[in-house]
Design a protein around this motif. Structure first.
Motif, PDB file in Angstrom:
ATOM      1  N   TYR A   7       0.847  -1.194   0.000  1.00 24.43           N
ATOM      2  CA  TYR A   7       0.000   0.000   0.000  1.00 24.43           C
ATOM      3  C   TYR A   7       0.884   1.247   0.000  1.00 24.43           C
ATOM      4  O   TYR A   7       1.681   1.445   0.921  1.00 24.43           O
ATOM      5  CB  TYR A   7      -0.924   0.009   1.206  1.00 24.43           C
ATOM      6  CG  TYR A   7      -2.006  -1.046   1.145  1.00 24.43           C
ATOM      7  CD1 TYR A   7      -3.000  -0.970   0.170  1.00 24.43           C
ATOM      8  CD2 TYR A   7      -2.034  -2.097   2.044  1.00 24.43           C
ATOM      9  CE1 TYR A   7      -3.993  -1.927   0.092  1.00 24.43           C
ATOM     10  CE2 TYR A   7      -3.027  -3.065   1.982  1.00 24.43           C
ATOM     11  CZ  TYR A   7      -4.004  -2.973   0.995  1.00 24.43           C
ATOM     12  OH  TYR A   7      -4.985  -3.927   0.927  1.00 24.43           O
ATOM     13  N   PRO A   8       0.764   2.105  -1.020  1.00 28.19           N
ATOM     14  CA  PRO A   8       1.692   3.236  -1.144  1.00 28.19           C
ATOM     15  C   PRO A   8       1.536   4.271  -0.040  1.00 28.19           C
ATOM     16  O   PRO A   8       2.470   5.041   0.206  1.00 28.19           O
ATOM     17  CB  PRO A   8       1.345   3.828  -2.516  1.00 28.19           C
ATOM     18  CG  PRO A   8      -0.048   3.372  -2.812  1.00 28.19           C
ATOM     19  CD  PRO A   8      -0.178   2.033  -2.163  1.00 28.19           C
ATOM     20  N   TRP A   9       0.373   4.325   0.630  1.00 25.72           N
ATOM     21  CA  TRP A   9       0.152   5.329   1.666  1.00 25.72           C
ATOM     22  C   TRP A   9       0.581   4.846   3.063  1.00 25.72           C
ATOM     23  O   TRP A   9       0.491   5.590   4.019  1.00 25.72           O
ATOM     24  CB  TRP A   9      -1.322   5.729   1.701  1.00 25.72           C
ATOM     25  CG  TRP A   9      -2.255   4.588   1.993  1.00 25.72           C
ATOM     26  CD1 TRP A   9      -2.644   4.121   3.211  1.00 25.72           C
ATOM     27  CD2 TRP A   9      -2.904   3.762   1.027  1.00 25.72           C
ATOM     28  NE1 TRP A   9      -3.491   3.051   3.075  1.00 25.72           N
ATOM     29  CE2 TRP A   9      -3.678   2.815   1.741  1.00 25.72           C
ATOM     30  CE3 TRP A   9      -2.918   3.739  -0.375  1.00 25.72           C
ATOM     31  CZ2 TRP A   9      -4.449   1.844   1.095  1.00 25.72           C
ATOM     32  CZ3 TRP A   9      -3.688   2.769  -1.013  1.00 25.72           C
ATOM     33  CH2 TRP A   9      -4.443   1.846  -0.278  1.00 25.72           C
ATOM     34  N   ARG A  10       1.064   3.608   3.130  1.00 27.33           N
ATOM     35  CA  ARG A  10       1.520   3.071   4.413  1.00 27.33           C
ATOM     36  C   ARG A  10       3.036   2.925   4.389  1.00 27.33           C
ATOM     37  O   ARG A  10       3.628   2.557   3.362  1.00 27.33           O
ATOM     38  CB  ARG A  10       0.883   1.710   4.705  1.00 27.33           C
ATOM     39  CG  ARG A  10      -0.614   1.751   4.925  1.00 27.33           C
ATOM     40  CD  ARG A  10      -1.184   0.366   5.161  1.00 27.33           C
ATOM     41  NE  ARG A  10      -0.776  -0.182   6.450  1.00 27.33           N
ATOM     42  CZ  ARG A  10      -1.603  -0.337   7.489  1.00 27.33           C
ATOM     43  NH1 ARG A  10      -2.880   0.036   7.394  1.00 27.33           N
ATOM     44  NH2 ARG A  10      -1.167  -0.855   8.616  1.00 27.33           N
ATOM     45  N   ASN A  31       3.000  -1.570   6.393  1.00 29.36           N
ATOM     46  CA  ASN A  31       2.645  -2.610   5.440  1.00 29.36           C
ATOM     47  C   ASN A  31       2.885  -3.994   6.029  1.00 29.36           C
ATOM     48  O   ASN A  31       2.055  -4.892   5.881  1.00 29.36           O
ATOM     49  CB  ASN A  31       3.441  -2.454   4.137  1.00 29.36           C
ATOM     50  CG  ASN A  31       2.720  -1.619   3.090  1.00 29.36           C
ATOM     51  OD1 ASN A  31       1.770  -2.078   2.474  1.00 29.36           O
ATOM     52  ND2 ASN A  31       3.173  -0.380   2.921  1.00 29.36           N
ATOM     53  N   VAL A  32       4.011  -4.164   6.690  1.00 30.50           N
ATOM     54  CA  VAL A  32       4.348  -5.468   7.271  1.00 30.50           C
ATOM     55  C   VAL A  32       3.391  -5.811   8.413  1.00 30.50           C
ATOM     56  O   VAL A  32       3.035  -6.972   8.625  1.00 30.50           O
ATOM     57  CB  VAL A  32       5.811  -5.479   7.736  1.00 30.50           C
ATOM     58  CG1 VAL A  32       6.149  -6.756   8.495  1.00 30.50           C
ATOM     59  CG2 VAL A  32       6.746  -5.315   6.536  1.00 30.50           C
ATOM     60  N   GLN A  33       2.938  -4.801   9.150  1.00 31.87           N
ATOM     61  CA  GLN A  33       2.044  -5.011  10.277  1.00 31.87           C
ATOM     62  C   GLN A  33       0.603  -5.297   9.866  1.00 31.87           C
ATOM     63  O   GLN A  33      -0.224  -5.659  10.717  1.00 31.87           O
ATOM     64  CB  GLN A  33       2.020  -3.758  11.177  1.00 31.87           C
ATOM     65  CG  GLN A  33       3.309  -3.499  11.919  1.00 31.87           C
ATOM     66  CD  GLN A  33       3.313  -2.140  12.610  1.00 31.87           C
ATOM     67  OE1 GLN A  33       4.341  -1.507  12.750  1.00 31.87           O
ATOM     68  NE2 GLN A  33       2.142  -1.673  13.048  1.00 31.87           N
ATOM     69  N   LEU A  34       0.274  -5.150   8.591  1.00 34.38           N
ATOM     70  CA  LEU A  34      -1.119  -5.127   8.167  1.00 34.38           C
ATOM     71  C   LEU A  34      -1.906  -6.355   8.627  1.00 34.38           C
ATOM     72  O   LEU A  34      -3.005  -6.245   9.172  1.00 34.38           O
ATOM     73  CB  LEU A  34      -1.202  -4.988   6.647  1.00 34.38           C
ATOM     74  CG  LEU A  34      -2.613  -4.893   6.066  1.00 34.38           C
ATOM     75  CD1 LEU A  34      -3.334  -3.669   6.615  1.00 34.38           C
ATOM     76  CD2 LEU A  34      -2.557  -4.839   4.542  1.00 34.38           C
ATOM     77  N   PRO A  61       6.767   2.758   0.093  1.00 38.39           N
ATOM     78  CA  PRO A  61       7.109   1.873  -1.021  1.00 38.39           C
ATOM     79  C   PRO A  61       7.807   2.552  -2.192  1.00 38.39           C
ATOM     80  O   PRO A  61       8.679   1.948  -2.827  1.00 38.39           O
ATOM     81  CB  PRO A  61       5.744   1.290  -1.427  1.00 38.39           C
ATOM     82  CG  PRO A  61       4.988   1.228  -0.139  1.00 38.39           C
ATOM     83  CD  PRO A  61       5.397   2.488   0.596  1.00 38.39           C
ATOM     84  N   HIS A  62       7.461   3.804  -2.470  1.00 38.36           N
ATOM     85  CA  HIS A  62       8.109   4.463  -3.615  1.00 38.36           C
ATOM     86  C   HIS A  62       9.586   4.765  -3.363  1.00 38.36           C
ATOM     87  O   HIS A  62      10.317   5.110  -4.295  1.00 38.36           O
ATOM     88  CB  HIS A  62       7.355   5.744  -4.009  1.00 38.36           C
ATOM     89  CG  HIS A  62       7.469   6.861  -3.012  1.00 38.36           C
ATOM     90  ND1 HIS A  62       6.606   6.993  -1.937  1.00 38.36           N
ATOM     91  CD2 HIS A  62       8.346   7.905  -2.928  1.00 38.36           C
ATOM     92  CE1 HIS A  62       6.937   8.070  -1.241  1.00 38.36           C
ATOM     93  NE2 HIS A  62       7.982   8.638  -1.820  1.00 38.36           N
ATOM     94  N   HIS A  63      10.025   4.638  -2.109  1.00 37.57           N
ATOM     95  CA  HIS A  63      11.441   4.815  -1.802  1.00 37.57           C
ATOM     96  C   HIS A  63      12.253   3.533  -2.035  1.00 37.57           C
ATOM     97  O   HIS A  63      13.489   3.572  -1.959  1.00 37.57           O
ATOM     98  CB  HIS A  63      11.621   5.221  -0.332  1.00 37.57           C
ATOM     99  CG  HIS A  63      11.053   6.552   0.016  1.00 37.57           C
ATOM    100  ND1 HIS A  63      10.232   6.766   1.094  1.00 37.57           N
ATOM    101  CD2 HIS A  63      11.176   7.759  -0.598  1.00 37.57           C
ATOM    102  CE1 HIS A  63       9.887   8.039   1.153  1.00 37.57           C
ATOM    103  NE2 HIS A  63      10.445   8.668   0.131  1.00 37.57           N
ATOM    104  N   LEU A  64      11.586   2.414  -2.275  1.00 37.38           N
ATOM    105  CA  LEU A  64      12.244   1.111  -2.317  1.00 37.38           C
ATOM    106  C   LEU A  64      12.516   0.658  -3.750  1.00 37.38           C
ATOM    107  O   LEU A  64      11.742   0.930  -4.661  1.00 37.38           O
ATOM    108  CB  LEU A  64      11.375   0.051  -1.632  1.00 37.38           C
ATOM    109  CG  LEU A  64      10.927   0.313  -0.192  1.00 37.38           C
ATOM    110  CD1 LEU A  64      10.148  -0.888   0.322  1.00 37.38           C
ATOM    111  CD2 LEU A  64      12.118   0.620   0.714  1.00 37.38           C
ATOM    112  N   SER A  65      13.602  -0.083  -3.924  1.00 37.08           N
ATOM    113  CA  SER A  65      13.869  -0.760  -5.190  1.00 37.08           C
ATOM    114  C   SER A  65      12.939  -1.967  -5.321  1.00 37.08           C
ATOM    115  O   SER A  65      12.251  -2.358  -4.364  1.00 37.08           O
ATOM    116  CB  SER A  65      15.321  -1.232  -5.237  1.00 37.08           C
ATOM    117  OG  SER A  65      15.530  -2.255  -4.271  1.00 37.08           O
TER     118      SER A  65
END
Length: 257
Positions: A87-90, A95-98, A131-135
């Motif tokens: 989820y791009p807003w998390r 995200n891992v805790q979802l 997420p947008h910071h990640l490869s």
């Protein structure tokens, strides 16, 4: 116990022209085993994985898991797809805790669980990134951490490294084996990459072109850690390619080295 018994499983998709995707699959997956499922595009390997996850039901046959007939999804089976769908807003940690959050686990346990698995997959320090910071490889690590955080007995992985570059893929393979050794979970890993299937698996199940049937099952007795250029592994790869070429279909050649 986290093993599967697949008994006579077939899958037919309906419509004006019904399509048989899987045909009469009989397979035992042992508790704690790393099983690779290998096959050309369209042979039903992803469908088989989704049946093991309980996301689809077979048209005929049945699947037993841990001594009980499988009827649907369960938290004891974690699924990792090629697209991690974060989820791009998390944040990464959120995200891992979802899954833990959805189950009503206490927030302190959510944070502790997320941190443990982010550390395990090599994402320490990226908890508050988005997420947008990640490869691509880092996103897959986050997806794996999310699946692990729910404490599943089984990881069902559908070509999870198919969208990353070659060097990242090799690193992710090494990391997955390290995590598997640490967690002792049953892993079912779908791929169309012959070398990946052999390097990772205790056994390699080779499916025929559609409708997918079990062509052969190859044992990979080599102890870990393994070297990719090991002569024994290369021989098994060559045996698999020989089996693929025995099937007289262009689709059967859709594999990578």
């Amino acid at each position: 116990m986290a093993g599967f018994e697949v008994r006579g499983v077939s899958k037919v998709y309906g419509g004006a022209t019904p399509t048989e995707t899987l045909s009469n699959i009989d397979l035992t997956i042992e508790d704690g085993e790393f099983l690779s499922i290998l096959g050309p595009s369209g042979c039903g390997k992803s469908t088989l994985l989704e049946i093991l996850a309980g996301l689809q039901l077979p048209t005929s046959g049945e699947v037993w898991f841990g001594g009980a007939k499988l009827k649907g999804p369960g938290i004891e089976r974690g699924v990792v797809f090629q697209d991690p769908s974060l989820y791009p807003w998390r944040s990464v940690a959120k995200n891992v805790q979802l899954g833990l959050e959805m189950r009503g686990v206490a927030k302190s346990e959510q944070r502790e669980g997320a941190q443990r698995y982010l550390d395990l997959v090599g994402l320490k320090g990226f908890e508050n990134k988005y997420p947008h910071h990640l490869s691509g490889g880092m996103k897959q690590r986050a997806g794996l951490a999310r699946a692990l955080a729910n404490g599943p007995e089984v990881l069902l992985m559908d070509e999870p490294f198919g969208a990353v570059d070659y060097l990242t893929r090799l690193q992710l393979q090494d990391d997955l084996l390290r995590i598997w050794e640490a967690e002792k979970k049953t892993v079912v890993f779908v791929t169309h990459d012959v070398s990946e299937a052999v390097f990772l698996g205790d056994r390699v199940v080779l499916l025929s072109p559609r409708p997918g049937r079990i062509n052969r099952i190859f044992q990979v007795p080599k102890e870990r850690p393994r070297k990719r250029d090991d002569a024994e592994l290369l021989k098994i790869q060559n045996d698999i390619y020989a089996a693929i070429h025995e099937v007289k279909s262009p689709e059967s050649l859709e594999f990578t080295i």
